[in-house]
Design an enzyme around this catalytic site. Structure first.
Site, PDB file in Angstrom:
ATOM      1  N   GLN A  17     -13.427 -21.479  -4.901  1.00 16.43           N
ATOM      2  CA  GLN A  17     -13.014 -22.082  -6.166  1.00 16.43           C
ATOM      3  C   GLN A  17     -12.554 -23.540  -6.107  1.00 16.43           C
ATOM      4  OE1 GLN A  17      -9.758 -21.388  -9.767  1.00 16.43           O
ATOM      5  NE2 GLN A  17     -10.079 -19.729  -8.349  1.00 16.43           N
ATOM      6  N   GLU A 139      -5.698 -19.238  -3.095  1.00 14.68           N
ATOM      7  CA  GLU A 139      -4.858 -19.586  -4.257  1.00 14.68           C
ATOM      8  C   GLU A 139      -3.388 -19.186  -4.143  1.00 14.68           C
ATOM      9  OE1 GLU A 139      -5.560 -21.034  -7.459  1.00 14.68           O
ATOM     10  OE2 GLU A 139      -3.409 -20.804  -7.649  1.00 14.68           O
ATOM     11  N   ASP A 168      -6.056 -23.561  -6.516  1.00 18.05           N
ATOM     12  CA  ASP A 168      -7.488 -23.832  -6.351  1.00 18.05           C
ATOM     13  C   ASP A 168      -7.978 -24.889  -7.320  1.00 18.05           C
ATOM     14  OD1 ASP A 168      -8.014 -22.134  -4.270  1.00 18.05           O
ATOM     15  OD2 ASP A 168      -8.584 -20.444  -5.521  1.00 18.05           O
ATOM     16  N   GLY A 247      11.881 -28.734 -19.382  1.00 19.01           N
ATOM     17  CA  GLY A 247      12.315 -30.066 -19.782  1.00 19.01           C
ATOM     18  C   GLY A 247      13.688 -30.049 -20.422  1.00 19.01           C
ATOM     19  N   GLY A 248      13.994 -31.087 -21.177  1.00 16.68           N
ATOM     20  CA  GLY A 248      15.316 -31.222 -21.765  1.00 16.68           C
ATOM     21  C   GLY A 248      15.483 -30.514 -23.098  1.00 16.68           C
TER      22      GLY A 248
HETATM   23  N1  CAO Z   1     -25.062 -22.768   7.414  1.00 18.17           N
HETATM   24  C1  CAO Z   1     -24.485 -22.203   8.501  1.00 18.17           C
HETATM   25  N2  CAO Z   1     -23.162 -21.985   8.617  1.00 18.17           N
HETATM   26  C2  CAO Z   1     -22.423 -22.346   7.555  1.00 18.17           C
HETATM   27  C3  CAO Z   1     -22.949 -22.925   6.412  1.00 18.17           C
HETATM   28  C4  CAO Z   1     -24.341 -23.139   6.364  1.00 18.17           C
HETATM   29  N3  CAO Z   1     -24.940 -23.689   5.303  1.00 18.17           N
HETATM   30  N4  CAO Z   1     -21.947 -23.166   5.550  1.00 18.17           N
HETATM   31  C5  CAO Z   1     -20.830 -22.734   6.142  1.00 18.17           C
HETATM   32  N5  CAO Z   1     -21.119 -22.248   7.372  1.00 18.17           N
HETATM   33  C6  CAO Z   1     -20.167 -21.710   8.354  1.00 18.17           C
HETATM   34  C7  CAO Z   1     -19.206 -22.753   8.828  1.00 18.17           C
HETATM   35  O1  CAO Z   1     -19.776 -23.544   9.828  1.00 18.17           O
HETATM   36  C8  CAO Z   1     -18.052 -21.897   9.316  1.00 18.17           C
HETATM   37  O2  CAO Z   1     -18.382 -21.361  10.577  1.00 18.17           O
HETATM   38  P1  CAO Z   1     -17.359 -21.403  11.850  1.00 18.17           P
HETATM   39  O3  CAO Z   1     -16.156 -20.615  11.450  1.00 18.17           O
HETATM   40  O4  CAO Z   1     -18.156 -20.737  12.921  1.00 18.17           O
HETATM   41  O5  CAO Z   1     -17.010 -22.780  12.146  1.00 18.17           O
HETATM   42  C9  CAO Z   1     -18.091 -20.823   8.269  1.00 18.17           C
HETATM   43  O6  CAO Z   1     -19.370 -20.746   7.704  1.00 18.17           O
HETATM   44  C10 CAO Z   1     -17.211 -21.205   7.072  1.00 18.17           C
HETATM   45  O7  CAO Z   1     -16.229 -20.608   7.183  1.00 18.17           O
HETATM   46  P2  CAO Z   1     -14.809 -20.654   6.491  1.00 18.17           P
HETATM   47  O8  CAO Z   1     -13.913 -20.328   7.619  1.00 18.17           O
HETATM   48  O9  CAO Z   1     -14.555 -21.867   5.724  1.00 18.17           O
HETATM   49  O10 CAO Z   1     -14.995 -19.431   5.467  1.00 18.17           O
HETATM   50  P3  CAO Z   1     -14.100 -18.148   5.297  1.00 18.17           P
HETATM   51  O11 CAO Z   1     -14.802 -17.347   4.260  1.00 18.17           O
HETATM   52  O12 CAO Z   1     -13.787 -17.458   6.551  1.00 18.17           O
HETATM   53  O13 CAO Z   1     -12.729 -18.745   4.714  1.00 18.17           O
HETATM   54  C11 CAO Z   1     -11.378 -19.961   3.135  1.00 18.17           C
HETATM   55  C12 CAO Z   1     -12.614 -19.098   3.361  1.00 18.17           C
HETATM   56  C13 CAO Z   1     -11.401 -20.386   1.661  1.00 18.17           C
HETATM   57  C14 CAO Z   1     -10.112 -19.171   3.417  1.00 18.17           C
HETATM   58  C15 CAO Z   1     -11.441 -21.208   4.042  1.00 18.17           C
HETATM   59  O14 CAO Z   1     -12.677 -21.835   3.846  1.00 18.17           O
HETATM   60  C16 CAO Z   1     -10.339 -22.210   3.773  1.00 18.17           C
HETATM   61  O15 CAO Z   1      -9.199 -22.029   4.171  1.00 18.17           O
HETATM   62  N6  CAO Z   1     -10.682 -23.336   3.127  1.00 18.17           N
HETATM   63  C17 CAO Z   1      -9.754 -24.420   2.869  1.00 18.17           C
HETATM   64  C18 CAO Z   1      -8.801 -24.081   1.784  1.00 18.17           C
HETATM   65  C19 CAO Z   1      -9.477 -23.709   0.499  1.00 18.17           C
HETATM   66  O16 CAO Z   1     -10.292 -24.419  -0.062  1.00 18.17           O
HETATM   67  N7  CAO Z   1      -9.070 -22.590  -0.045  1.00 18.17           N
HETATM   68  C20 CAO Z   1      -9.447 -22.232  -1.393  1.00 18.17           C
HETATM   69  C21 CAO Z   1     -10.415 -21.220  -1.462  1.00 18.17           C
HETATM   70  S1  CAO Z   1     -10.588 -20.728  -3.118  1.00 18.17           S
HETATM   71  O17 CAO Z   1      -9.454 -19.534  -3.309  1.00 18.17           O
END
Ligand code: CAO
Length: 415
Positions: A17, A139, A168, A247-248
């Protein structure tokens, strides 16, 4: 008519998001947003909370309008080359992967700069540098770590998260501002830069008034507009203030006619000082306008609970819309508690494009929230979200790949 961000190309490496909110806004302002998704799977939200089997979820469609979708396996060496070509062509790379993911893919800030020194690299992370910088964040984690949860809810209950996605979507908004600001600076410096919006920081920014109150509390030990005064106790930290106004001008949520069966038959009522006499007239307590116990804001503060109880006796005789009509005549600030159903059906929101009906090839018609920011010279036209990989061939051709090369890359699993 042209759009504000015409000519800006965004490599949208976002998911879920926070990041998609940001790039959707940029797309609505006219940027060409190319969403890079994992080949075969795509943004995880495509399949989350589905209401129709095998069709992109509302979660996805409502956050990814006006974008193009390309699928690239960025861990495949040939896929990496395609991503490099995109980096060279784009102005901004936006990502919200877990900390370190982009580096692990081989796209460090240094490498990106080598490929394109004008590139702006914009990231959402859960936390900025510090003890939690390596954490994955969603979030509600941000709402808790940013001060929103500890200050939301009632004094006798646990911390509460809000329905507004301030972690988010709120951070996506912050990031969008950072990106356009960096684009503006680039017009003078010619250089790209990194833009970081941490979700904890974004939430805290939106909770600014609560840090104000923390310092007021430390200085005076009491905050007179809080329901804890004079009916409860203050501790060391800003307490949960129920529905008190931040607020106030004191405010509270009051029951309206029908509250026994309708969970949203309520109105937010503000006892704004300049209209106090009018409030007294409307609720039939004319004597309060001159009574020294009620006539001034300071005199009212210790009596707010009783004052709101008296006002509620009046609001309970009216529906929230009847109360609105009467109170608005006297410029008394108030607001109906609108349900999502009422908002979805509100004609004025349709007219302004804040609620939009969109048609989608596999899901049919659905409602979405349009661009909340209206520019007079850059009107927003909300276009449906892309299907997974819908624009892979188109974008590859724009990058200079021939049909044969595209087909070979597809066979190799790179796209
Ligand atoms: N081709 C191949 N690999 C891909 C890719 C693609 N096109 N796009 C993404 N990937 C891989 C990445 O390289 C990564 O791999 P590694 O872990 O091996 O390095 C993985 O997919 C992406 O992983 P992620 O860790 O970002 O995803 P997740 O689902 O495990 O975690 C989240 C999700 C949101 C917790 C994490 O991305 C995060 O903390 N993001 C930052 C904060 C954020 O934006 N949070 C809000 C989310 S909305 O509620």
């Amino acid at each position: 008519m042209g759009k504000a961000l015409d000519g800006v190309r965004i490599l949208d490496f976002t998911h879920v998001q926070s990041g998609p909110t940001c790039t959707q806004l940029l797309a609505w302002f006219g940027a060409d947003v190319i969403k890079v998704e994992r080949a075969g799977a795509g943004d995880i939200t495509r399949e989350q909370l589905r209401d129709i089997p095998d069709v992109d979820s509302l979660y996805f469609t409502m956050l990814n309008h006006n974008k193009r979708s390309v699928t690239i396996d960025t861990k495949n060496p040939e896929g990496k080359q395609v991503l490099e070509a995109l980096i060279q062509k784009c102005d901004v790379l936006v990502e919200n992967f877990a900390p370190g993911a982009l580096d692990r893919m081989g796209f460090t800030w240094e490498r990106i700069q080598e490929l394109n020194p004008r590139m702006i690299v914009a990231s959402v992370k859960g936390f900025g540098p510090g003890p939690y910088e390596d954490c994955k964040v969603y979030e509600n984690v941000a709402q808790c770590a940013g001060g929103a949860a500890s200050t939301t809810g009632f004094d006798d209950g646990p911390p509460v998260v809000t329905g507004a996605q301030i972690g988010d979507s709120g951070t996506g908004l912050h990031l969008a501002l950072g990106i356009v600001t960096a684009l503006y600076q680039r017009t003078q410096t010619g250089r790209g830069q990194r833009v970081l919006a941490a979700m904890q920081d974004g939430v805290l920014n939106l909770c600014r008034v609560k840090l104000r109150d923390q310092q007021r509390l430390e200085r005076t030990g009491v905050m007179k507009e809080y329901p804890q005064y004079p009916n409860g106790k203050f501790g060391e930290a800003v307490p949960r203030a129920g529905n008190a106004s931040g607020g106030g001008q004191p405010g509270w949520i009051l029951k309206c006619k029908g509250w026994e069966t309708d969970p949203n038959a309520y109105i937010y009522f503000i006892t704004q000082a300049p209209v106090w006499a009018k409030i007294c007239n409307v609720i039939g307590k004319e004597e309060w306008a001159t009574d020294p116990d009620y006539a001034t804001p300071a005199a009212r503060l210790p009596r707010l609970k009783d004052i709101f109880a008296e006002i509620e006796r009046w609001t309970m005789t009216k529906t929230k819309f009847e109360a609105m009509q009467i109170l608005n005549k006297y410029d008394i600030p108030c607001g109906p508690i609108l349900s999502m159903k009422e908002i979805a059906e509100e004609p004025s929101l349709r007219q302004t494009g804040t609620i939009v009906e969109v048609d989608h090839p596999t899901r049919g018609k659905y409602l979405t929230v349009g661009n909340p920011i209206k520019l007079s010279d850059s009107p927003t036209e909300v276009k449906r979200s892309p299907l997974l990989g819908e624009h892979t061939d188109e974008v590859m051709a724009e990058l200079g790949y021939s049909p044969e090369q595209i087909s070979a890359l597809r066979t190799a699993g790179a796209i």
